[in-house]
Design an enzyme around this catalytic site. Structure first.
Site, PDB file in Angstrom:
ATOM      1  N   HIS A 110       0.862  -1.186   0.000  1.00 41.66           N
ATOM      2  CA  HIS A 110       0.000   0.000   0.000  1.00 41.66           C
ATOM      3  C   HIS A 110       0.894   1.231   0.000  1.00 41.66           C
ATOM      4  CE1 HIS A 110       1.163  -0.510   4.178  1.00 41.66           C
ATOM      5  NE2 HIS A 110       1.166   0.813   4.196  1.00 41.66           N
ATOM      6  N   HIS A 170       6.271   6.272  -0.859  1.00 40.93           N
ATOM      7  CA  HIS A 170       6.974   5.035  -1.199  1.00 40.93           C
ATOM      8  C   HIS A 170       6.093   3.834  -0.866  1.00 40.93           C
ATOM      9  CE1 HIS A 170       7.656   5.482   3.136  1.00 40.93           C
ATOM     10  NE2 HIS A 170       7.719   4.160   3.159  1.00 40.93           N
TER      11      HIS A 170
HETATM   12  P1  2AM Z   1       6.574   1.968   5.771  1.00 39.95           P
HETATM   13  O1  2AM Z   1       5.832   1.444   4.583  1.00 39.95           O
HETATM   14  O2  2AM Z   1       7.726   2.826   5.387  1.00 39.95           O
HETATM   15  O3  2AM Z   1       6.924   0.889   6.746  1.00 39.95           O
HETATM   16  C1  2AM Z   1       1.623   1.119   8.404  1.00 39.95           C
HETATM   17  O4  2AM Z   1       2.519   0.818   9.431  1.00 39.95           O
HETATM   18  C2  2AM Z   1       2.214   2.091   7.440  1.00 39.95           C
HETATM   19  O5  2AM Z   1       2.505   3.329   8.091  1.00 39.95           O
HETATM   20  C3  2AM Z   1       3.495   1.625   6.797  1.00 39.95           C
HETATM   21  O6  2AM Z   1       3.376   1.796   5.405  1.00 39.95           O
HETATM   22  C4  2AM Z   1       4.561   2.493   7.384  1.00 39.95           C
HETATM   23  O7  2AM Z   1       5.554   2.923   6.501  1.00 39.95           O
HETATM   24  C5  2AM Z   1       3.814   3.731   7.784  1.00 39.95           C
HETATM   25  N1  2AM Z   1       4.479   4.380   8.915  1.00 39.95           N
HETATM   26  C6  2AM Z   1       4.923   5.656   8.930  1.00 39.95           C
HETATM   27  N2  2AM Z   1       5.452   5.968  10.104  1.00 39.95           N
HETATM   28  C7  2AM Z   1       5.393   4.854  10.865  1.00 39.95           C
HETATM   29  C8  2AM Z   1       5.801   4.534  12.186  1.00 39.95           C
HETATM   30  N3  2AM Z   1       6.371   5.441  12.995  1.00 39.95           N
HETATM   31  N4  2AM Z   1       5.592   3.288  12.624  1.00 39.95           N
HETATM   32  C9  2AM Z   1       5.015   2.355  11.825  1.00 39.95           C
HETATM   33  N5  2AM Z   1       4.587   2.602  10.574  1.00 39.95           N
HETATM   34  C10 2AM Z   1       4.778   3.838  10.098  1.00 39.95           C
END
Ligand code: 2AM
Length: 182
Positions: free
Chosen positions: A40, A127
């Site tokens: 996603h 991303h």
């Molecule tokens: P990521 O794809 O770079 O891991 C659900 O966890 C989504 O929220 C993920 O896509 C994650 O990014 C994003 N996200 C952003 N900040 C986060 C955080 N502090 N902890 C966990 N997930 C985070």
């Protein structure tokens, strides 16, 4: 409840992500590879939210989406967060109508700030995470050598998504979807 606002992908894009992830896996010694159903694009990570507050978040998100028109996005090149080994995150960038994507993200961020989710201090970097803690195999090619199908798709909605740990697996469940109707 751990929540975030994100964009889900049509099957064709999930398949394209899976294909490039397989290429990455072939060049990796190890890593935590995201399951296909978990691909996603995150617009805003909310973190822990009391269940009772969820109902407060849906009206502003409905309104924002209703004011934005559908737009085109495609997958871009691969890249990474973190310069050490293993690599913290390997991701696919998004391409296409990034101006519209940024505007939608900015509006979500602004609208949710009053509910206790302050805007991030640093710029948002759209991303799609493919894998985390990746140790590349010797001789792995540069990111530019990976083939990503960039055929665009139309973003027609975003979603408020629940993130849960079940049987030691991360499971994402959309709680509400918001149509872009502008
Ligand atoms: P990521 O794809 O770079 O891991 C659900 O966890 C989504 O929220 C993920 O896509 C994650 O990014 C994003 N996200 C952003 N900040 C986060 C955080 N502090 N902890 C966990 N997930 C985070």
């Amino acid at each position: 409840m751990r929540l975030f606002v994100g964009i889900e992908f049509p099957e064709r894009i999930v398949a394209a992500l899976e294909a490039v992830q397989a290429e990455l896996r072939g060049h990796s010694q190890r890593g935590r590879f995201k399951r296909r159903e978990n691909f996603h694009l995150t617009l805003k990570f909310l973190g822990e939210v009391p269940a009772a507050d969820v109902a407060l978040l849906t009206p502003p998100l409905t309104a924002i989406a209703a004011a934005e028109a559908p737009f085109a996005l495609g997958l871009g090149r691969l890249g990474q967060f973190g310069s050490g080994s293993p690599i913290r995150t390997v991701w696919a960038a998004v391409a296409g109508d990034l101006e519209r994507l940024q505007r939608l993200q900015g509006k979500v961020e602004q609208a949710l700030a009053p509910f206790g989710f302050p805007a991030e201090g640093r710029p948002w970097r759209p991303h799609v995470t493919l894998a985390q803690d990746v140790a590349l195999a010797p001789g792995a090619p540069p990111w530019s050598a990976y083939s990503v199908d960039g055929t665009p798709f139309t973003v027609r909605e975003c979603a408020l998504i629940l993130s849960e740990e079940r049987d030691r697996r991360r499971v994402y469940t959309p709680l509400a979807r918001f149509s872009l109707k502008g």
